[in-house]
Structures are given as C-alpha cells and as structure tokens.
Design an enzyme around this catalytic site. Structure first.
Site, short mmCIF file in Angstrom:
data_model
loop_
_atom_site.label_atom_id
_atom_site.label_comp_id
_atom_site.label_asym_id
_atom_site.label_seq_id
_atom_site.Cartn_x
_atom_site.Cartn_y
_atom_site.Cartn_z
N CYS A 2 0.84 -1.18 0.00
CA CYS A 2 0.00 0.00 0.00
C CYS A 2 0.89 1.24 0.00
O CYS A 2 1.91 1.29 0.67
CB CYS A 2 -0.95 0.10 1.19
SG CYS A 2 -2.10 -1.25 1.31
N ARG A 27 3.78 -0.43 -4.88
CA ARG A 27 3.47 -0.97 -3.55
C ARG A 27 2.12 -1.69 -3.49
O ARG A 27 1.77 -2.30 -2.49
CB ARG A 27 3.45 0.18 -2.52
CG ARG A 27 4.76 0.90 -2.41
CD ARG A 27 4.67 2.00 -1.40
NE ARG A 27 4.59 1.47 -0.06
CZ ARG A 27 5.62 1.16 0.69
NH1 ARG A 27 6.84 1.32 0.22
NH2 ARG A 27 5.47 0.68 1.91
N TRP A 74 -2.86 -2.61 -1.73
CA TRP A 74 -2.61 -4.04 -1.91
C TRP A 74 -3.48 -4.72 -0.87
O TRP A 74 -3.26 -4.59 0.33
CB TRP A 74 -1.13 -4.35 -1.67
CG TRP A 74 -0.72 -5.72 -2.06
CD1 TRP A 74 -0.36 -6.15 -3.31
CD2 TRP A 74 -0.59 -6.86 -1.21
NE1 TRP A 74 -0.03 -7.48 -3.28
CE2 TRP A 74 -0.17 -7.94 -2.00
CE3 TRP A 74 -0.81 -7.09 0.14
CZ2 TRP A 74 0.06 -9.22 -1.50
CZ3 TRP A 74 -0.58 -8.37 0.66
CH2 TRP A 74 -0.14 -9.41 -0.17
N ASN A 98 -1.69 1.97 5.86
CA ASN A 98 -0.88 0.86 5.37
C ASN A 98 -0.54 0.01 6.57
O ASN A 98 0.01 0.51 7.54
CB ASN A 98 0.38 1.43 4.71
CG ASN A 98 1.37 0.35 4.33
OD1 ASN A 98 1.02 -0.82 4.21
ND2 ASN A 98 2.62 0.75 4.15
N GLY A 99 -0.89 -1.28 6.54
CA GLY A 99 -0.60 -2.16 7.67
C GLY A 99 -1.80 -3.01 8.01
O GLY A 99 -2.73 -3.13 7.20
N GLU A 483 16.88 -17.70 -9.36
CA GLU A 483 16.49 -16.31 -9.62
C GLU A 483 15.93 -16.16 -11.05
O GLU A 483 14.95 -15.45 -11.27
CB GLU A 483 17.71 -15.39 -9.39
CG GLU A 483 17.52 -13.92 -9.74
CD GLU A 483 16.41 -13.21 -8.98
OE1 GLU A 483 15.86 -13.77 -8.03
OE2 GLU A 483 16.08 -12.08 -9.37
N LYS A 487 12.26 -14.77 -11.81
CA LYS A 487 12.01 -13.61 -12.68
C LYS A 487 10.94 -13.96 -13.71
O LYS A 487 10.02 -13.21 -13.95
CB LYS A 487 13.28 -13.18 -13.45
CG LYS A 487 14.30 -12.41 -12.69
CD LYS A 487 13.94 -10.99 -12.37
CE LYS A 487 13.18 -10.85 -11.10
NZ LYS A 487 13.84 -10.88 -9.83
N GLU A 490 7.36 -14.53 -12.05
CA GLU A 490 6.68 -13.37 -11.47
C GLU A 490 6.17 -12.38 -12.52
O GLU A 490 5.13 -11.78 -12.32
CB GLU A 490 7.49 -12.70 -10.36
CG GLU A 490 8.79 -12.06 -10.73
CD GLU A 490 9.59 -11.54 -9.53
OE1 GLU A 490 9.04 -11.33 -8.44
OE2 GLU A 490 10.80 -11.31 -9.70
N HIS A 506 17.01 -36.50 -9.91
CA HIS A 506 16.16 -37.00 -8.82
C HIS A 506 14.72 -36.51 -8.94
O HIS A 506 14.00 -36.47 -7.94
CB HIS A 506 16.75 -36.57 -7.48
CG HIS A 506 18.12 -37.11 -7.26
ND1 HIS A 506 18.38 -38.45 -7.08
CD2 HIS A 506 19.34 -36.49 -7.23
CE1 HIS A 506 19.68 -38.63 -6.93
NE2 HIS A 506 20.29 -37.46 -7.03
N LYS A 605 5.91 -4.68 -4.38
CA LYS A 605 7.36 -4.60 -4.25
C LYS A 605 7.82 -4.66 -2.81
O LYS A 605 8.85 -5.22 -2.49
CB LYS A 605 7.86 -3.30 -4.90
CG LYS A 605 9.36 -3.26 -4.90
CD LYS A 605 9.91 -2.57 -6.10
CE LYS A 605 11.39 -2.74 -6.18
NZ LYS A 605 11.78 -4.06 -6.69
#
Ligand code: G6P
Length: 610
Positions: A2, A27, A74, A98-99, A483, A487, A490, A506, A605
């Site tokens: 947020c 955000r 968010w 925010n929270g 990574e 990438k 996402e 395996h 983010k």
C-alpha cells in the site's frame, strides 16, 4: 504494501497526490483513492484496479483543494472493491492506512454495539470510526487520533485529515514506513521517498512510535503520547529523473540497463587497491576473528542473493554460512550465540518477515548487519544500532521484479567476503587484489551482455509460448537458476522451476520433453564439466536447451539449441553477470506475452505484511 501520499500547501493537492501515487504504485495496485478537503467539505474519489482507473474518475469528477490524502492499495482485509478502497471516511474524518490492525474484529464489534455502521470490510475503517467517535465526544483531531492509537494494535502507518480542522494532516507510524517531505509553505507525507522527489529532497524519516502533525507552515513530531521528538531532516541525493522511465518501455528494462552504473556506484569509494582492503562504511564486522558463523536471511530475490553470498563468504573468508528464509527463521527458534553474525539482505529495508527475523536474532544475542538499498529504512535502522548497514547504491528500484538491487546486493556480499577474508587472514593481499580487479571488470562486462540484447530477443521469441521452463545451475550459479526462474514466473506467469543441475536426475528429469525449454548456466569454473554432463542428460531426452556459457567455449554449441556467451570472470563473480541475460529473457518473454511487466498481478514490491 500500500502506498500513501498526503499533501498540505497552496497548490492543487490532487495533481501532487496522484503524481505521488504513480511513483508508489509498485506498492500495490488493487485499488486507488483520494480525498481532498475544500471549503470545509471532503471530496472523495475511488476506483478499483490501477491508478489509471482513478485518473478516469477524476477527469469526469475533478477535485479541487490544497490539502488531501491518497492511497494505492494491496488488499489484505477485504477484497479489491471500490467500497474497500481507501480513503475511508466517517463523519468528515478521512483515513489512508498501510498495515494491519490486529484487534480490528473486537473493535468492530464494540463500535457496532454503539450503533456505528460500517461501509467496508477493511480494518482501516475502524480507525476512521474511532477518531470520529473521539471527535464526537468533544476532542479535537490530534487528541482524538492519539486516543485512537491507544485502542489499536498492529502495524500501521496512516494519514488522517478532518474537514472540521482543514489545515492539518496527522500521521503516525508503527512498523510500516512513513516519510515526511519538507517544502516551502507546503509539506508532504508518503510511504516512500520517490512520491515526493519532484518537490523536495529534504526528508524526515519517522521512527516507530512517532506521531506528526503537518501544516502549511511546519511539521511537529512527538511520540504517540505527546513527548516532543526533534525534527532531524536528511537530504536525499536521489534525483527525480531516477524515478522516471527515461525512454524505456518499462521500469524493469530501465533498471536492467542501470546495472553497470549501479554496480560501479556500489563499489566506488570502498576499495583500496594498494592495501587490498575493503572499507565497509557504516559496518563494523567487529572482531572478525570472534565471529564463527553467519546466518544470512532475506526474502524473494534478496534470498537468492543470500544463497550466492554463502558461496562467497565460505570460499573467501572460510566462515560457515547458513541461509534462511526470513519467514522461516523468525519462527524456528534459531540456535544463536554472541559469535553469530546475522546479515539481513533487503532492497526496501521494510520487508516485515526480514525485520522480524533480525529482531528475533538480536534478542538471542546475535550481532545484526544489513545490506539495504533504502536509506533509513526500518531494517537499516535496526542494524545501525547493532552491527551496521552496508548500503547498495542502486538508486530507486520501481519495477516489482528486482534486478539492479540484486546485482548490487551480490557486489556488497563480495565486498563483505573480501573484507572478512582480509581481516581473518584467509585471503592474501595478492589474491585480494586479483579478486578486486575482477570485481571492477563487472560494469563493463554487464554492458557487453546488454549490447547483445537482440540475440536474447530472438531466443525469447522462440520460447515465449512454452508453458513450463526448467532452469539449471551448479555452485554459485545454482541460486542464479532459482532467480532466473523466479524472474520468469513473477512477470510472465509462466511456470518455471530452478534446480541444482546435479539434482535434476532426482525428479525434474521426468518433466523433460521437446516442449519444455531448459535454461542452463554452464560458465567456466570448477563445476563446468559436471554441469555440461547434466545438460547432456536433458539433450538426450529431446529437451530444448538454452545455455549461458563463457566466451571462448566452442564445445557448448554442440549440445545447445541456443547459446548466449558472457565474458569470463572469477566463478564467484560470475552470478553478477550470468543473471543479466536471464533477467532479459524473462523480461522479453513477458513483454511478448503482453503481461504487465512492472506491476505483475498479485505482487507488490514492498511486502510489509506477514
Ligand atoms: C517482494 C518483491 C521482490 C523482493 C522481495 C523482498 O516479493 O516483489 O522483488 O525480492 O519482496 O524484498 P526486499 O525489499 O526485502 O529485498
């Protein structure tokens, strides 16, 4: 998560707030909203989805006024909807938050019992009701907000305005970030610096427990219960253009291209070649001989940097390193003593799990350090009081998928490894000089990779429609396989798995067929032969192979469908370079598939919730 923006001044608040929200959209982008007070009346506009939807609403129903608050959400409590979008208004009091208010259910029950009606499913509306009910009892805004803080529990950063006192904004912080920007005859409040960079470079970073009142003429900071806190402004050297796309189609693309500079900036001023020493400004690793173990903790991409850091520190400084996901470390009662160094890695410095993990470790006696990109962030502050912070100089990273923050984190880890190696005597002066010389080659080598973007676009075109990808690497390039896969998933929503190449037999080998591309990293170094053998196993099962290899490797083309060559460097530095083609492959596959690269669905983010 947020984004919050507040403005009080003499200019049109809507323009400033919307521009600020645009810089904070990374955000969260489930909904957005704005409230402006004008002539003693509050005007509110809200819209589900991205900020452009709110732009549309505002173009049809504009809002005039010189004081206001805005929010980009968010969703945590309550699905993304217009009703749940902030700001929330009750009796002329508007709130952006925010929270998470942890005791919101019991508060909601109590407020409902008093006959208060709720319009949304959010925890935030509780704050508006509490303030409004305190005002109804005769309190003015500031004491009404203070009394509200006493009643709520949880993480919050909020900004509140009242049409009954239309000259001030009230903000408070506990566990989620808030910065106050100082201007001339105007002041700003926001979740992050880029929101106000176009207007000021002078900021006050609120600490947990701070309460601030902003008017046109000034900012007053106290603790929640009213004890004055001195205002200590800091000048930020990020420039407004750093938060612009600068001709690139997406922030992510721009940030990939900023890596040569970001890497050079992170090395600059920290290396003395003559003495073969690294100066870790702000970090005192203490008596390096006494630290007998490191735990590195992080989330997401920063966790992958931590995994590479293990190779660097163990190999160069010969100290055992454990790497732990912050969300796991914080709950598993880690075994820690005073000889344990705990290093947090975080671009934002606000990731809640990482912050909680280091706090837990500190309580257990560890010295805590951080690698952070954002000055004065919560993690940076926590560590400044213990072992210290090594800042990466990546500049603002806006794209949700982290790129330049990652490569600069790797540089910071390499510097720490060399520093520890020199202090502990595991690294000779000559060897350190050689490693540092290699490190200084990285910016040019990344430039060389970027100059061949066209060949990556061709590779991306050939595989853009595949539904599953496998990424394989060994040694320090194993985390790069993770990574690379992260990438891709996402930003393109394509399933991708990173695996240690030796483990492929395996399990994942069962997935290989002619439809599934495998991206292998097989650069020169001690595990080259072994990696190539694993890739041969893919080939033998008709798998499509894209291989990142070292310049001069004539053999690799025999097994690969596509090869991308990177300049030769030390195997421990390799990951800083091999990740770049993987960032570009993910970027171009996502772009070809038309996804929203900078703001992929469901992600944010800065993750300030558990
Ligand atoms: C989110 C971001 C990732 C980031 C992770 C950790 O998931 O989308 O890009 O790697 O958080 O963030 P931090 O700021 O702690 O590095």
């Amino acid at each position: 998560m947020c984004g919050i923006v507040g403005y009080v001044g003499n200019r049109e608040a809507t323009t400033i707030i919307i521009e600020g929200l645009r810089r904070l959209e990374y955000r969260g982008y489930d909904s957005a909203g704005i409230a402006v007070v004008d002539g003693g009346k509050t005007g509110i506009r809200r819209a589900v989805g991205k900020l452009r939807n709110l732009d549309k609403v505002l173009s049809e129903q504009p809002l005039a006024g010189t004081i206001g608050i805005g929010h980009t959400r968010w969703a945590t409590h309550g699905r993304p909807s217009e009703q749940n979008a902030h700001p929330h208004e009750v009796e002329g009091i508007t709130v952006v938050h925010n929270g998470i208010i942890e005791n919101y259910l019991e508060l909601r029950r109590a407020l409902s019992a008093q006959g208060r009606k709720f319009k949304s499913e959010t925890d935030t509306e509780i704050i508006a009701h509490l303030v409004a009910s305190n005002v109804a009892k005769g309190l003015s805004l500031v004491p009404a907000v203070r009394a509200t803080i006493e009643a709520i529990r949880g993480a919050f950063a909020f900004v509140i305005q009242s049409e009954h006192e239309p000259d001030k904004l009230v903000t408070a912080k506990n566990a989620t970030p808030i910065v106050v920007g100082l201007g001339e005859g105007e002041n700003f409040v926001a979740s992050d610096i880029p929101a106000c960079l176009a207007h000021t470079r002078v900021f006050v970073f609120l600490r947990d427990g701070d309460f601030a009142v902003l008017t046109r003429s000034g900012v007053e900071i106290t603790t929640f219960d009213g004890t004055p806190v001195p205002v200590k402004p800091k000048r930020i050297d990020w420039s407004p253009v750093m938060a612009e796309k600068g001709g690139h189609k997406h922030f992510m693309h721009k940030e990939i291209y900023e890596q040569p500079t970001a890497v050079a900036d992170t090395i600059r001023g920290r290396v003395s070649m003559e003495e073969a020493r690294v100066h870790l400004d702000g970090v005192s690793i203490g008596d390096a001989q006494k630290l007998n173990r490191f735990i590195i903790t992080a989330c997401g991409t920063s966790y992958h940097a931590a995994l590479v850091g293990k190779f660097m520190i163990e190999s160069i400084a010969r100290i055992p390193v454990e790497v732990d996901l912050a969300s796991e470390l914080r709950y598993r009662e880690p075994v820690i003593d005073e000889q344990t160094g705990v290093l947090a890695i975080s671009q934002s410095g606000e990731t809640l799990d990482t912050l909680a993990a280091i706090k837990e470790c500190r309580t257990r006696g560890a010295t805590i350090f951080a690698i952070c990109n954002v000055l004065e962030s919560s993690i940076a502050r926590e560590c400044a009081e213990s072992g210290g912070v090594l800042y990466t100089h990546a500049g603002p990273e806006i794209g949700v998928a982290s790129t330049k923050a990652f490569t600069t984190q790797l540089v910071a880890l390499y510097l720490i490894a060399i520093h520890l190696g020199r202090e502990r005597g595991t690294l000779s002066k000559e060897d350190a000089q050689e490693l540092l010389t290699h490190l200084r080659e990285v910016p040019k080598q990344i430039e060389s990779v970027l100059s061949r973007e066209a060949s990556i676009i061709s590779i991306a075109r050939r595989v853009a429609k595949a539904r599953d990808f496998l990424y394989l690497g060994r040694g320090p390039n194993y985390p790069i396989a993770l990574e690379g896969a992260l990438k891709l998933k996402e930003i393109s929503y394509i399933h991708a798995e990173g695996y240690a190449a030796g483990e492929m037999k395996h399990g994942p080998i069962a997935l290989i067929d002619e439809k599934m591309p495998t991206i292998g990293i097989a650069t020169a170094g001690p595990v080259y032969e072994k990696t190539v053998s694993n890739l041969e196993e893919v080939k033998a099962r008709d798998g499509k192979l894209i291989i990142i290899a070292t310049e001069g490797d004539a053999r690799i083309a025999e097994i690969a469908d596509d090869v991308f060559l990177v300049p030769k460097n030390d195997p421990l530095i390799d990951p800083i370079i091999t990740v770049v083609p993987l960032q570009l492959i993910a970027y171009h596959i996502a772009d070809l598939n038309g996804t929203d690269v900078d703001q992929p669905r469901n992600l944010a983010k800065s993750v300030t919730v558990e």
